[in-house]
Design a protein around this motif. Structure first.
Motif, PDB file in Angstrom:
ATOM      1  N   LEU A  59      49.753  53.520  55.447  1.00 10.99           N
ATOM      2  CA  LEU A  59      49.151  54.085  54.254  1.00 10.99           C
ATOM      3  C   LEU A  59      49.416  53.183  53.044  1.00 10.99           C
ATOM      4  N   GLY A  60      50.678  52.840  52.872  1.00 14.25           N
ATOM      5  CA  GLY A  60      51.073  52.050  51.709  1.00 14.25           C
ATOM      6  C   GLY A  60      50.419  50.679  51.705  1.00 14.25           C
ATOM      7  N   THR A  61      50.313  50.058  52.885  1.00 19.26           N
ATOM      8  CA  THR A  61      49.756  48.705  52.949  1.00 19.26           C
ATOM      9  C   THR A  61      48.265  48.700  52.657  1.00 19.26           C
ATOM     10  N   VAL A  62      47.553  49.670  53.243  1.00 19.87           N
ATOM     11  CA  VAL A  62      46.115  49.739  52.983  1.00 19.87           C
ATOM     12  C   VAL A  62      45.873  49.929  51.489  1.00 19.87           C
ATOM     13  N   LEU A  63      46.645  50.830  50.887  1.00 21.93           N
ATOM     14  CA  LEU A  63      46.476  51.084  49.459  1.00 21.93           C
ATOM     15  C   LEU A  63      46.848  49.850  48.644  1.00 21.93           C
ATOM     16  N   ALA A  64      47.921  49.189  49.036  1.00 28.14           N
ATOM     17  CA  ALA A  64      48.344  48.000  48.292  1.00 28.14           C
ATOM     18  C   ALA A  64      47.291  46.903  48.391  1.00 28.14           C
ATOM     19  N   SER A 119      55.287  56.891  51.265  1.00 25.53           N
ATOM     20  CA  SER A 119      54.258  55.845  51.255  1.00 25.53           C
ATOM     21  C   SER A 119      54.219  55.078  49.927  1.00 25.53           C
ATOM     22  N   PRO A 120      54.530  55.700  48.766  1.00 24.12           N
ATOM     23  CA  PRO A 120      54.559  54.898  47.533  1.00 24.12           C
ATOM     24  C   PRO A 120      55.572  53.771  47.598  1.00 24.12           C
ATOM     25  N   MET A 121      56.673  54.001  48.315  1.00 25.85           N
ATOM     26  CA  MET A 121      57.677  52.950  48.461  1.00 25.85           C
ATOM     27  C   MET A 121      57.071  51.766  49.223  1.00 25.85           C
ATOM     28  N   ALA A 122      56.360  52.081  50.315  1.00 22.05           N
ATOM     29  CA  ALA A 122      55.688  51.015  51.068  1.00 22.05           C
ATOM     30  C   ALA A 122      54.655  50.336  50.194  1.00 22.05           C
ATOM     31  N   PHE A 123      53.943  51.145  49.406  1.00 26.29           N
ATOM     32  CA  PHE A 123      52.926  50.606  48.505  1.00 26.29           C
ATOM     33  C   PHE A 123      53.539  49.589  47.541  1.00 26.29           C
ATOM     34  N   LEU A 124      54.673  49.945  46.935  1.00 30.69           N
ATOM     35  CA  LEU A 124      55.311  49.051  45.958  1.00 30.69           C
ATOM     36  C   LEU A 124      55.818  47.772  46.630  1.00 30.69           C
ATOM     37  N   LEU A 125      56.464  47.939  47.799  1.00 31.22           N
ATOM     38  CA  LEU A 125      57.014  46.766  48.487  1.00 31.22           C
ATOM     39  C   LEU A 125      55.908  45.812  48.917  1.00 31.22           C
ATOM     40  N   MET A 126      54.828  46.366  49.437  1.00 28.87           N
ATOM     41  CA  MET A 126      53.744  45.502  49.920  1.00 28.87           C
ATOM     42  C   MET A 126      52.947  44.909  48.758  1.00 28.87           C
ATOM     43  N   LYS A 162      41.683  50.950  39.434  1.00 22.22           N
ATOM     44  CA  LYS A 162      42.916  50.711  40.185  1.00 22.22           C
ATOM     45  C   LYS A 162      44.133  50.523  39.288  1.00 22.22           C
ATOM     46  N   SER A 163      43.925  50.072  38.043  1.00 22.42           N
ATOM     47  CA  SER A 163      45.099  49.923  37.182  1.00 22.42           C
ATOM     48  C   SER A 163      45.696  51.294  36.871  1.00 22.42           C
ATOM     49  N   VAL A 164      44.816  52.293  36.740  1.00 19.63           N
ATOM     50  CA  VAL A 164      45.295  53.664  36.553  1.00 19.63           C
ATOM     51  C   VAL A 164      46.091  54.085  37.781  1.00 19.63           C
ATOM     52  N   PHE A 165      45.537  53.710  38.930  1.00 17.40           N
ATOM     53  CA  PHE A 165      46.185  54.134  40.164  1.00 17.40           C
ATOM     54  C   PHE A 165      47.591  53.553  40.294  1.00 17.40           C
ATOM     55  N   TYR A 166      47.728  52.294  39.886  1.00 18.00           N
ATOM     56  CA  TYR A 166      49.057  51.678  40.016  1.00 18.00           C
ATOM     57  C   TYR A 166      50.086  52.464  39.213  1.00 18.00           C
ATOM     58  N   ALA A 195      57.768  40.259  55.054  1.00 19.31           N
ATOM     59  CA  ALA A 195      57.768  41.432  54.184  1.00 19.31           C
ATOM     60  C   ALA A 195      57.340  42.664  54.957  1.00 19.31           C
ATOM     61  N   VAL A 196      56.387  42.478  55.890  1.00 22.61           N
ATOM     62  CA  VAL A 196      55.927  43.607  56.694  1.00 22.61           C
ATOM     63  C   VAL A 196      57.078  44.176  57.515  1.00 22.61           C
ATOM     64  N   VAL A 197      57.768  43.289  58.235  1.00 16.21           N
ATOM     65  CA  VAL A 197      58.864  43.750  59.090  1.00 16.21           C
ATOM     66  C   VAL A 197      59.967  44.371  58.237  1.00 16.21           C
ATOM     67  N   ALA A 198      60.300  43.705  57.130  1.00 12.43           N
ATOM     68  CA  ALA A 198      61.366  44.221  56.270  1.00 12.43           C
ATOM     69  C   ALA A 198      60.984  45.595  55.730  1.00 12.43           C
ATOM     70  N   THR A 199      59.731  45.749  55.317  1.00 17.52           N
ATOM     71  CA  THR A 199      59.294  47.040  54.770  1.00 17.52           C
ATOM     72  C   THR A 199      59.390  48.133  55.822  1.00 17.52           C
ATOM     73  N   ILE A 200      58.913  47.824  57.049  1.00 16.87           N
ATOM     74  CA  ILE A 200      58.979  48.848  58.103  1.00 16.87           C
ATOM     75  C   ILE A 200      60.438  49.208  58.394  1.00 16.87           C
ATOM     76  N   LEU A 201      61.305  48.195  58.418  1.00 20.98           N
ATOM     77  CA  LEU A 201      62.718  48.464  58.702  1.00 20.98           C
ATOM     78  C   LEU A 201      63.335  49.340  57.607  1.00 20.98           C
ATOM     79  N   ILE A 202      63.036  48.989  56.358  1.00 18.83           N
ATOM     80  CA  ILE A 202      63.586  49.775  55.255  1.00 18.83           C
ATOM     81  C   ILE A 202      63.107  51.224  55.363  1.00 18.83           C
ATOM     82  N   LEU A 203      61.819  51.374  55.653  1.00 16.10           N
ATOM     83  CA  LEU A 203      61.271  52.721  55.771  1.00 16.10           C
ATOM     84  C   LEU A 203      61.891  53.465  56.958  1.00 16.10           C
TER      85      LEU A 203
END
Lengths: 365, 557
Positions: free
Chosen positions: B72-77, B153-160, B88-92, B197-205
């Protein structure tokens, strides 16, 4: 005034290996003189300066200022940098971005051992800011200054506590070429006026030649030569100094004959060269000479005197105020700097003359 | 002062771990039987097939939630960084709001939305489609994954987003020039290059999901789906409580998180092979989606509805009811302010709020100051073994909140220095738990302070203390402030550590919410939750405003 004796320093690099920086560094700086440590990066000049400052602790040696020992491995003395009372200008200027010009300059008076009243601080700060022509900007945020202004602010901050010794670590290297030249004059004027004993570190030979009373050329942690700018340039002690301080031509040969009054003949690949030296040498020695490009005289007609050869122009580089010639004499190529008036075309014949006084015999190491 | 900070850090970080291990090898202590060494806890914990199931459930839950949140986070990012989706700036800016909502309130609101009995979404869909049974059951592993994954998912969004921003866009542009279409570029270049970053993000999550307590406790326990965290809670809260068993579970959980955290740090330290940072100030070319950009904009809106609007709306609705009722015309006539009256007349409300404020402000301040000294030692000095200090101060990051609460509880039960049951034990817990975050914020800032700024102070005659106070701390301000805000926000929402440590005198807001849930007082909980979310929102806005004021000034430097 400043005495550095037998200084050895070393530090671990990021890989954990021990790097030897200064090796047996010894020199003396007289009261009111500007002394320059000159050398390529990694030669130990900055480490030496930081050892004097107290920011680095040497392995061995002794450092004293006006008879006051600030570091001695034998006596186990190490005075913390904030108790030494030296002023220092850093390469990055290290202007504190959260203070304005006045606050930056006042800081040393507020935190030192001596206590000053508020009016004393004000007077001292304004006086030193006036000296570096920043008094009209006292209330400006330090981050709003130009490069040259930051440099002067750093100088003001180092001078405000009237230090026994001023340490300058490549203070001009962050400025653009034009400004650097201007600040060079400024710095020299200020140092000569205030007569403050100064140690200056740089890798720029022209800066060193322009500013210093004395220069110590360093390489691989060791001092190669100490002397007045003119001595270092005109009579380099060895190949490294000759090469590092300005451009030069090296000519190798064998000492052929020793005439009266130190007049010698050296047999080289371009022929016999007559030179003079005061080095103790004897016939048959392998020697190296250094001849500065501006001492390689060129002319279209055969000149009078000794050491004249005919050569050919290989390449010319026009520099504006001068023109650099590459000239072949027999199998050798020599670099010569001439006035742009000389217009011999590439490929044309040319006469080369070397002044015996300017052919410097280098110490055989 | 340096010494005090070092001793404090080592004490606070090492003690819980040591005691947890020790306790896991002890029998329960009673009035006449002293505790002795035993392996029984491990046998009880790991000797049965139940444990295997526990382990398997935990892994499935954490894996599901982390992959869901990541996707979810990656697609949105990607949509936000690489396409010309409108607004999208509003969305961020909006994407930061969900992080303010405490996990327990998010979970509760999704129960109100999707429980089979009272879930509004279920009832609405049943009405529309004429279904016999509820289409969604939030009380299931799938429901747990949905709620937990959605919330993080916002955490994934920010990291990605950060990973995409760090990438040199010319790498993508050259793929486009080679003839690749949007999805080929995204799949074969963008995602591959951000692989570390992908692997690190998944691990953190994953680590975060396996530490998650609120979702498994509220959604899993009622239907018997247990994961490690809820099993630990159960073991402590049954009578007689089995602390040793809980400790044995905790050790297993700790092992999993340690492996995860260690892998992340290894990964980020050798990420240089994929050096995507070029420092060039290129603005990435944005992909023109054409009419599809309205579709992606719709995805943003639906997402925002699912993660903020619906949860908050359902809490708001329920907070104006006397008894919880599904929205309807008659329920609309029964609107009342009673729940709010209840909240404001709640005994000890003032004290609870005061505790929360004291704890969050106090621990944020102490954390940031102590870690600034620790971080100075680690970053600025050449003292041998300083990396050990760094690791010790970062150690608490492997502790799930519940496990940390357990260890601290066990330690101060055994070593009576008079803090058990007081607010001080909560302070200790919060400081321990959030120290690693403070350290990270300070380190980022500290690395940017040029060595010579400090040396010039020494050359000016300033002592170490003066230099630290007048040069380092002011220059550290952006990091200090950002870290302070972060620690303040996370500690004011803290539940999983506090839940094992609070006493009636030291209740905090999140604990009161938990108790209201346990008592079935949903409407009162909703009222308190609405107020809490609004207060947190205002707090974050004010903090951001202050932060920006300082931030702007520092950026010129």
């Amino acid at each position: 005034m400043l005495n550095v004796a037998g200084l050895f320093t070393e530090y671990p690099n990021p890989q954990g290996e021990v790097v030897k920086a200064a090796q047996d560094v010894t020199f003396t700086v007289e009261e009111g003189h500007l002394f320059t440590l000159l050398g390529p990066s990694g030669c130990g000049k900055t480490t030496t300066l930081r050892s004097i400052a107290g920011l680095e602790r040497p392995k061995a040696g002794e450092i004293s200022v006006n008879g006051r020992v600030v570091y001695s491995s034998a006596k186990g003395v190490f005075i913390a940098p904030n108790r030494r009372g030296f002023g220092m200008v850093f390469q990055s200027y290290a202007i504190w971005p959260h203070m304005n010009v006045f606050q930056n300059t006042a800081f040393p008076l507020e935190v030192g051992d001596r206590h000053f009243s508020r009016t004393q601080i004000r007077d001292n700060v304004m006086r030193v800011l006036a000296a570096v022509q920043l008094d009209h900007l006292a209330d400006r945020e330090a981050t709003m200054l130009s490069g040259g202004q930051q440099q002067r602010l750093a100088l003001a901050r180092a001078l405000v506590m009237e230090p026994a010794l001023l340490l300058l670590d490549e203070p001009l290297s962050n400025l653009d070429a034009k400004l650097r030249e201007k600040m060079r004059f400024e710095l020299k004027r200020l140092q000569r006026e205030l007569k403050i004993t100064t140690v200056y570190v740089t890798h720029d030979q022209s800066e060193a030649l322009a500013l210093s009373h004395q220069i110590a050329v360093m390489n691989e942690g060791r001092i190669q030569q100490i002397g007045k700018p003119r001595d270092v340039y005109e009579r380099p002690a060895n190949r490294f100094v000759a090469d590092f301080v300005g451009n030069t031509n090296f000519i190798e040969g064998t000492l052929h004959a020793i005439g009266p009054g130190f007049h010698l003949t050296v047999r080289t690949e371009i022929g016999d060269i007559k030179i003079s030296t005061d080095l103790p040498v004897s016939a048959g020695d392998r020697v190296t000479m250094s001849v500065r490009p501006e001492d390689v005289a060129l002319s279209d007609t055969r000149p009078q005197g000794e050491n004249v050869w005919e050569g050919r122009v290989e390449q010319k580089v026009f520099l504006g105020e001068a023109i650099d010639f590459r000239v072949t004499v027999g199998p050798r190529e020599l670099l010569s700097r001439q006035h742009p008036a000389l217009r011999t075309p590439v490929g044309g014949p040319i006469f080369v003359q070397l002044d015996p006084e300017k052919c410097v015999l280098l110490k055989v190491v | 002062m340096i010494g005090v900070c070092v001793v404090f850090t080592v004490y606070i970080a090492v003690i819980p771990l040591g005691f947890l291990l020790w306790q896991s090898f002890r029998t329960p202590q009673t009035a006449d039987v002293p505790a002795i060494f035993t392996l029984e806890n491990y046998i009880a914990a790991y000797g049965t097939a139940d444990t295997l199931r526990l382990f398997w459930t935990s892994i499935r839950f954490a894996f599901g939630a982390s992959v869901f949140a990541f996707t979810l986070g990656t697609v949105l990012a990607w949509m936000n960084e690489r396409t010309n989706t409108p607004f999208k700036s509003v969305f961020y800016a909006l994407s930061l709001i969900p992080l303010v909502i405490p996990s327990i309130l998010f979970t509760v609101s999704w129960i109100l939305l999707a429980s089979p009995q009272i879930g509004i979404i279920n009832l609405v869909l049943q009405g529309w489609l004429g279904l016999e049974t509820a289409p969604f059951d939030i009380y299931s592993l799938g429901g747990m994954i949905w709620v937990d994954g959605l919330h993080y998912s916002p955490m994934a969004f920010l990291l990605m987003t950060a990973a995409f921003r760090a990438m040199d866009p010319s790498l993508e542009e050259s793929a486009t020039m080679s003839g690749a279409n949007i999805f080929q570029v995204a799949w074969r270049v963008t995602l591959r290059l951000t692989w570390p970053a992908v692997v690190a993000t998944i691990l953190i999550l994953f680590v975060r999901a396996i530490e998650s307590f609120e979702v498994p406790a509220l959604l899993g326990l009622p239907v018997g789906i247990e994961v490690f965290t809820s099993a630990i809670y159960q073991a402590v809260h049954r009578y007689p409580s089995r602390v040793g068993l809980a400790s044995a579970y905790a050790v297993a959980l700790l092992l999993i998180t340690t492996i995860g955290v260690y892998s992340v740090s290894r990964l980020s330290s050798r990420g240089s092979k994929y050096a995507t940072m070029t420092g060039k100030g290129f603005r990435p070319r944005q992909i023109d989606l054409g009419p599809w950009r309205w579709f992606t904009a719709a995805i943003f809106i639906v997402y925002f509805a699912l993660i903020v609007l619906l949860p908050f709306a359902v809490l708001l609705w329920s907070s104006f009811q006397r008894f919880y009722a599904v929205p309807s015309m008659e329920a609309l006539q029964n609107l009342t302010l009673d729940p709010y009256r209840f909240v404001f007349s709640y005994p000890n409300l003032g004290r609870t709020v005061w505790n929360s404020v004291l704890l969050s402000f106090g621990s944020a301040t102490i954390v940031m100051l102590v870690t600034s000294v620790i971080c100075w030692i680690v970053v600025k000095t050449k003292i041998r073994g300083r990396w050990i200090l760094d690791n010790i101060a970062s150690l608490p990051i492997v502790f799930p909140g519940l496990v940390l609460g357990l260890s601290i509880m066990v330690f101060y039960l055994n070593v009576d220095i008079g803090v058990y049951g007081t607010i001080w034990i909560m302070y200790i817990a919060y400081i321990t738990r959030f120290m690693p975050y403070g350290l990270r914020y300070n380190t980022t800032s500290m690395l940017q302070i040029h060595q010579e700024l400090e040396e010039s102070a020494a050359m000016s005659g300033a002592s170490w203390g003066t230099t630290f106070r007048r040069i380092i701390l002011p220059l550290l301000k952006p990091g200090l402030l950002a870290g302070w805000i972060y620690v303040m926000i996370v500690s004011i929402r803290e539940l999983s550590t506090s839940i094992l440590l609070y006493s009636p005198d030291t209740q905090v807001i999140s604990i009161v919410i938990w108790e209201l849930w346990e008592n079935g007082q949903y409407v009162e909980l909703s009222a308190l939750g609405v107020l809490f979310i609004l207060a947190l929102f205002v707090l974050v806005m004010v903090a951001q405003l202050i932060g920006r004021q300082y931030g702007v000034k520092e950026q010129r430097a």
